[in-house]
Structures are given as C-alpha cells and as structure tokens.
Write a protein that holds these residues in place. Structure first.
Motif, PDB file in Angstrom:
ATOM      1  N   GLY A   1       0.400  -1.309  -0.046  1.00 36.90           N
ATOM      2  CA  GLY A   1      -0.024   0.059  -0.299  1.00 36.90           C
ATOM      3  C   GLY A   1       1.067   0.993   0.225  1.00 36.90           C
ATOM      4  O   GLY A   1       0.182   1.985   0.381  1.00 36.90           O
ATOM      5  N   GLY A   2       1.789   1.670  -1.025  1.00 32.11           N
ATOM      6  CA  GLY A   2       3.015   2.283  -0.229  1.00 32.11           C
ATOM      7  C   GLY A   2       2.575   3.043  -2.273  1.00 32.11           C
ATOM      8  O   GLY A   2       1.133   3.115  -2.942  1.00 32.11           O
ATOM      9  N   PRO A   3       3.138   4.389  -2.208  1.00 35.29           N
ATOM     10  CA  PRO A   3       2.859   4.588  -3.685  1.00 35.29           C
ATOM     11  C   PRO A   3       2.450   4.395  -4.831  1.00 35.29           C
ATOM     12  O   PRO A   3       1.894   4.484  -5.745  1.00 35.29           O
ATOM     13  CB  PRO A   3       4.267   5.301  -3.456  1.00 35.29           C
TER      14      PRO A   3
ATOM     15  N   ASP B   1     -10.937  -2.696  -3.001  1.00 40.04           N
ATOM     16  CA  ASP B   1     -11.100  -3.321  -1.826  1.00 40.04           C
ATOM     17  C   ASP B   1      -9.868  -3.418  -1.044  1.00 40.04           C
ATOM     18  O   ASP B   1      -9.167  -3.620  -1.449  1.00 40.04           O
ATOM     19  CB  ASP B   1     -11.867  -4.972  -1.693  1.00 40.04           C
ATOM     20  N   VAL B   2     -10.233  -1.988   0.197  1.00 40.22           N
ATOM     21  CA  VAL B   2      -8.476  -1.517   0.905  1.00 40.22           C
ATOM     22  C   VAL B   2      -8.972  -3.255   2.013  1.00 40.22           C
ATOM     23  O   VAL B   2      -9.857  -2.808   3.165  1.00 40.22           O
ATOM     24  CB  VAL B   2      -8.452  -0.739   0.969  1.00 40.22           C
ATOM     25  N   MET B   3      -7.717  -3.736   1.858  1.00 40.95           N
ATOM     26  CA  MET B   3      -7.189  -4.650   3.382  1.00 40.95           C
ATOM     27  C   MET B   3      -5.567  -4.021   3.389  1.00 40.95           C
ATOM     28  O   MET B   3      -5.433  -4.647   3.669  1.00 40.95           O
ATOM     29  CB  MET B   3      -7.714  -6.328   2.838  1.00 40.95           C
ATOM     30  N   ASN B   4      -6.088  -3.609   5.219  1.00 46.14           N
ATOM     31  CA  ASN B   4      -5.113  -3.115   5.686  1.00 46.14           C
ATOM     32  C   ASN B   4      -4.601  -4.492   6.751  1.00 46.14           C
ATOM     33  O   ASN B   4      -5.647  -4.662   7.016  1.00 46.14           O
ATOM     34  CB  ASN B   4      -5.987  -1.984   6.351  1.00 46.14           C
ATOM     35  N   LEU B   5      -3.669  -4.046   7.297  1.00 47.62           N
ATOM     36  CA  LEU B   5      -2.864  -5.080   8.411  1.00 47.62           C
ATOM     37  C   LEU B   5      -2.789  -6.271   7.939  1.00 47.62           C
ATOM     38  O   LEU B   5      -2.935  -7.191   9.155  1.00 47.62           O
ATOM     39  CB  LEU B   5      -4.088  -4.222  10.035  1.00 47.62           C
ATOM     40  N   VAL B   6      -2.503  -6.577   7.113  1.00 49.91           N
ATOM     41  CA  VAL B   6      -2.840  -7.845   6.949  1.00 49.91           C
ATOM     42  C   VAL B   6      -1.376  -7.724   5.401  1.00 49.91           C
ATOM     43  O   VAL B   6      -0.769  -7.443   5.210  1.00 49.91           O
ATOM     44  CB  VAL B   6      -3.493  -8.500   5.718  1.00 49.91           C
ATOM     45  N   ARG B   7      -0.804  -9.404   5.674  1.00 51.37           N
ATOM     46  CA  ARG B   7       0.213  -9.382   4.897  1.00 51.37           C
ATOM     47  C   ARG B   7       0.421 -10.516   4.479  1.00 51.37           C
ATOM     48  O   ARG B   7      -0.062 -11.594   4.616  1.00 51.37           O
ATOM     49  CB  ARG B   7       1.226  -9.815   6.490  1.00 51.37           C
TER      50      ARG B   7
ATOM     51  N   GLY C   1      -8.849  -5.058  -5.770  1.00 51.49           N
ATOM     52  CA  GLY C   1      -8.140  -5.511  -3.656  1.00 51.49           C
ATOM     53  C   GLY C   1      -7.292  -4.661  -4.342  1.00 51.49           C
ATOM     54  O   GLY C   1      -6.252  -4.641  -4.892  1.00 51.49           O
ATOM     55  N   ILE C   2      -6.843  -3.915  -2.951  1.00 52.26           N
ATOM     56  CA  ILE C   2      -5.409  -4.044  -2.142  1.00 52.26           C
ATOM     57  C   ILE C   2      -5.215  -4.484  -0.977  1.00 52.26           C
ATOM     58  O   ILE C   2      -6.260  -3.555   0.184  1.00 52.26           O
ATOM     59  CB  ILE C   2      -5.411  -2.324  -2.475  1.00 52.26           C
ATOM     60  N   VAL C   3      -3.942  -4.861  -0.831  1.00 57.59           N
ATOM     61  CA  VAL C   3      -3.860  -5.673   0.410  1.00 57.59           C
ATOM     62  C   VAL C   3      -2.768  -4.917   1.618  1.00 57.59           C
ATOM     63  O   VAL C   3      -2.044  -5.132   0.566  1.00 57.59           O
ATOM     64  CB  VAL C   3      -3.326  -7.166   0.342  1.00 57.59           C
ATOM     65  N   ALA C   4      -2.453  -4.403   2.069  1.00 58.43           N
ATOM     66  CA  ALA C   4      -1.028  -4.144   2.518  1.00 58.43           C
ATOM     67  C   ALA C   4      -1.450  -3.974   3.895  1.00 58.43           C
ATOM     68  O   ALA C   4      -2.308  -4.189   5.427  1.00 58.43           O
ATOM     69  CB  ALA C   4      -1.947  -1.857   2.482  1.00 58.43           C
ATOM     70  N   GLU C   5       0.522  -4.033   4.285  1.00 57.01           N
ATOM     71  CA  GLU C   5       0.428  -4.182   6.369  1.00 57.01           C
ATOM     72  C   GLU C   5       0.000  -3.323   6.807  1.00 57.01           C
ATOM     73  O   GLU C   5      -0.327  -3.229   8.164  1.00 57.01           O
ATOM     74  CB  GLU C   5       1.902  -4.902   6.160  1.00 57.01           C
ATOM     75  N   ARG C   6       1.691  -1.896   5.880  1.00 54.49           N
ATOM     76  CA  ARG C   6       0.360  -0.730   6.677  1.00 54.49           C
ATOM     77  C   ARG C   6       0.063   0.520   5.052  1.00 54.49           C
ATOM     78  O   ARG C   6       0.992  -0.493   4.785  1.00 54.49           O
ATOM     79  CB  ARG C   6       1.081  -0.690   7.645  1.00 54.49           C
TER      80      ARG C   6
END
Length: 509
Positions: free
Chosen positions: A216-218, A279-285, A235-240
């Motif tokens: 989820g960076g630039p 679909d933003v899925m944050n805090l997942v790795r 969809g986007i999967v981001a640790e932070r």
C-alpha cells in the motif's frame, strides 16, 4: 504569546467547530514549561467561550487534561503539544467537545468493546513526524471508551523520566506501566496489537479479483487507482497503508509539490484510493504466492485471496548492518530515523553508519542537536552529493572515517559505543558514544515470495519494461522491483505502468 498569528488564525477556525464545552485541568509549577503551558491554556480559553480552565493536581507537573464538563476523559498532555503535536491538541479539543472523529465505524465499535482497563503513556518528541499518529490514536481511544486513558509525555520536558526508563526512540508506548510498542502505529495497528486484528473469516466470502495489489505504498496506491479507473474488480492488501513514506520526513522532490511530509502524502494517497471502488484490506501481510488457474495470495492470518492478475508493490525497509549489538540495542541507542529520535540524543555523542545522501543528511541534522557525530563509511570515499559533503565538512563537530568496517555495537542496557576495523591497516578502533544511526540503504520486502517469481541477487523482483515478471499475470512495481532508482515519483509511475499492463493482460487472456 506562545501562539504566533498564523497558528492562532488556524486555531480560531478549528475552535468554531467545537460542539460542547471542554474543561482544561492544569497542573503547573514554577518552571519554564509550566509557565508556557499556563500561557497556552489561558490563550485557548480567550479564543473560545467553550473552553474553561481549572487548576488541579495531576499525576505529572507540568501537564493538563482535556475533559468534558463533569467527566474526566483520560486525555492528558504532559508537555506543550505544539510543533508536530499541534494537530493532536486540536483534535483532542474537537473530539472531547463531541465532534465525531473521521474514523471507520468498525474501528469505533472495536474501541468501544474494550473491557480491560488500559492506561497508555506515550513518550514523544515534538520534532517527530511519526509521533502524532500514535498520540491521536490513543487520545481517541480514551475519548471513546472510559476504560482507556492516555498521557502524552514530551521527552524534552521529562528528561529524567525518559532516562530512567532508558527510552532512546520515539514514539515509545507503555501500557499499564510496562513497555507496549514502538514506532509509528495507526489506531488499527494498536488494536491489532491488543488482539483485535483482522480474522481470516473476514476474507472467506471474497470473490476473485481482476487485479489484486499487494502493498500500500506509492506504487501500490497508483496501481490500484489505475486499475479501478478501468472499471475492473480491484483489491489492495497492505501491511500498513502508506508503506515506507510514513517514516519519511521532508519530501522536496515530488514534482508539482514544493515540499510535503511523508505522513501527509500517505494520507492523501489513502484518501485518493478510497475515492474509488477498491477493496482495501489493511493490516494484513502476504506470506505465499502461487499460480494456479487463478493466482492465489495466502495471508499470514490463513486467509487465501484469488485474482486473475497480481501486482506486487511490497516496497523496501531499512537495511541492517548485521553486526552484534544492532538487534539487541534497537530502540536502546540503535536508531534508523534521525528526525524522530535525534532530539533524544541532545548533547551526546553519536555515530552515523553510511556515507550516501541519507547518511550525510542524517549527520548534518544530528550535528545541530548532538555533541559530536562520527560518520563511518565502508568505501574509500563518501557517496553523497558534493553539496552535502561540503556542508558536512564545514561542521566543527563531525568526524568522517572512511574505509571503516563496522564490527560491533557495544553496550549493556543501552548503546555505549561502536567498534570498527580500519580496512587499510586492519587496526581495530572503539568509539564511545550513546547512539548509532544506521543509514545504509534499503532491502526489498520480497523474502516471502521464495522462488515463486524471479528475483535478482539483491532480492529485487526482476521485471521488464511493462512491469511484468516471469510469471504470466504477475507484475511488480516500486522499490521491491529491480528499478534503477528508488524514488516516490518513480514508484508511482511504475505502479501505473504495471496496472495498465495487467489490464492489457486481462484483455488478451
């Protein structure tokens, strides 16, 4: 006056948004910080009829709490929340007054469900750009739940307390008197550390994506926006969300924006992404990628997401020196952010490992705060731009050591020195100091991929000019790829390229 005319003008606009009365309870003595704190709260009271001031005995002096009339909210500032914490003060006033926070309803419900009694203390620096997010998250939790309290403690105002707890990195958070967490954290990340993270069941019913962006960076934000604009399921999967730019202070080479800060840019990226049906899925790795009929991404919580195409944009992290003492003394004298942690070493001796632009910029910054800076460069010459080297060599309290191979970072409870070997003579040298700032570049966040896609000897994902990897349907962008330069604007461009290529792949297949 403690507030200048510009800040007062901004503040006046915000205070008009208060929805109820607020009581500031002030515990002050005769010291300079107390006098300035009294000046601040009295000035606030003159600016809004909704703000009242009352003198009280709080746990720390000087400090002040922000309360509803007749109800203590547990929001306390032990220090003067100006500088980077000015926004924390404004939000505390608004939220305590009853103004609804701009936070996802699901997060609010999670906070309200907390049954344990949680007393948080955050140790911060007013020059730290990472601290406000933690302060604001913990303040909001205190406002929403009577079981939660939070005190922001300015390390400069409480030096003895900081030194007694051996705190050498900010933000550092204590929970019920014990160390809890370090570094920049969102409210979602704090809840996850308390045991309220996303569960695999939340991902069970998701249909396959057309494009799934991992990171989820630039680069990831750019890729997701470009995909969503094509009207395909994204969809986007981001640790932070925001990635490494959350830890970046000044950004002055993002074309069309003269100057900004990493956290501000990250917030703008997230806001832009949320404008689209993504679909933003944050805090997942992510922990595994496998190509089958569809491409599968397994997450560390056990969930499996499927997609017709995948864009890898997992970014990079600070490279470690890999010597004894580095891991042991992380946040106990070993640091990676001079902007955040530099003020904690005021008047002390420190070292910077690395002679590139980031290392020399760090040394220049630290020279204005610390007693002395020793720069250790492995190569025979510094790699930084000449203008930075000229500035560095003009400083009286900097020593540059070239051909220096770091051997060990020494210490007991915290760092007390660094040992290096002169690569010319083979002689070993030891320098006594209190802090070591590691600035030796980046390592890509690609270990989890294993042999799933081709990577080079540095761990970077190998891509062609279209951002395609050796696996059909899998693309990569940004600092995790083998792009020649690691810059925000280049990452964004490569994210757009990978996304357009993924769309072309979908059309053709």
């Amino acid at each position: 006056m403690i507030l200048d005319a510009d800040i007062k003008a901004q503040l006046a606009q915000y205070l008009k948004m208060m929805e109820g009365d607020v009581l500031l309870k002030v515990s002050a003595g005769d010291d300079k910080v107390s006098r300035e704190m009294l000046e601040l709260v009295n000035e606030l009271a003159t600016m809004s009829s909704r703000i009242k001031v009352e003198h009280a005995e709080l746990e720390r002096t000087p400090s002040f709490s922000v309360n509803r009339i007749g109800e203590d909210t547990g929001v306390v500032f032990a220090g003067i929340p100006l500088g980077h914490e000015f926004t924390s003060l404004v939000l505390a006033l608004l939220q305590v007054s009853g103004r609804a926070p701009k936070v996802d309803k699901k997060v609010i419900e999670q906070v309200k469900k907390i049954e344990d009694v949680l007393h948080f203390e955050s140790y911060i620096s007013l020059s730290c750009q990472n601290c406000p997010e933690v302060v604001q998250a913990l303040n909001l939790m205190s406002v929403l739940n009577p079981n939660v309290t939070h005190t922001m403690i300015d390390g400069a105002a409480y030096k003895e307390e900081v030194e007694s707890k051996n705190i050498l990195a900010v933000p550092t958070v204590y929970l019920n008197g014990e160390p809890f967490t370090n570094g920049r954290k969102t409210i979602e990340e704090i809840l996850a550390e308390l045991g309220s993270g996303p569960d695999a069941s939340e991902f069970a019913d998701k249909d396959p994506f057309d494009v799934l962006v991992v990171g989820g960076g630039p680069a990831g934000a750019s890729a997701a926006i470009y995909a969503a604009r094509k009207g395909i399921r994204t969809g986007i999967v981001a640790e932070r969300f925001g990635g490494q730019i959350l830890d970046t202070a000044a950004i002055e080479n993002f074309i069309s924006v003269n100057r900004t800060e990493g956290p501000k840019l990250a917030a703008s990226l997230e806001e832009h992404v949320k404008d689209y049906n993504i679909d933003v899925m944050n805090l997942v790795r992510a922990k595994r990628l496998e190509k089958k009929d569809l491409i599968e991404i397994e997450l560390e919580n056990g969930a499996v997401l499927k997609s017709k195409s995948v864009i890898l944009s997992t970014g990079a992290r600070w490279r470690n020196v890999g010597v004894p003492g580095e891991a042991e003394f992380r946040n106990k004298g070993v640091a990676y952010c001079p902007h955040c942690d530099g003020p904690l070493f005021e008047g002390k001796d420190v070292a910077v490992i690395g002679g590139g632009n980031s290392g020399i910029e760090a040394a220049i910054d630290l020279a204005g705060i610390t007693n002395h800076v020793t720069v250790l460069e492995f190569a025979p010459e510094l790699k930084a731009d000449s203008v930075l080297q000229d500035r560095l060599y003009s400083l009286p309290n900097v020593t540059v050591v070239k051909n220096a191979q770091t051997k060990e970072i020494t210490g007991t409870d915290s760092v007390n020195g660094i040992t290096y070997i002169d690569r010319d003579s083979g002689d070993e040298h030891h320098v006594e100091l209190a802090g070591v700032f590691v600035q030796i570049g980046l390592v890509p966040n690609t270990d989890w991929l294993g042999d799933a896609v081709e990577r080079n000897k540095f761990g970077e994902i190998v891509v062609d000019k279209r951002g395609a990897t050796n696996v059909p349907g899998v693309f990569a962008a940004g600092d995790c790829s083998d792009s020649a330069y690691k810059q925000i604007i280049i990452s964004m461009g490569s994210g757009a390229t990978a996304s357009l290529s993924a769309f072309d792949y979908l059309v053709r297949n």
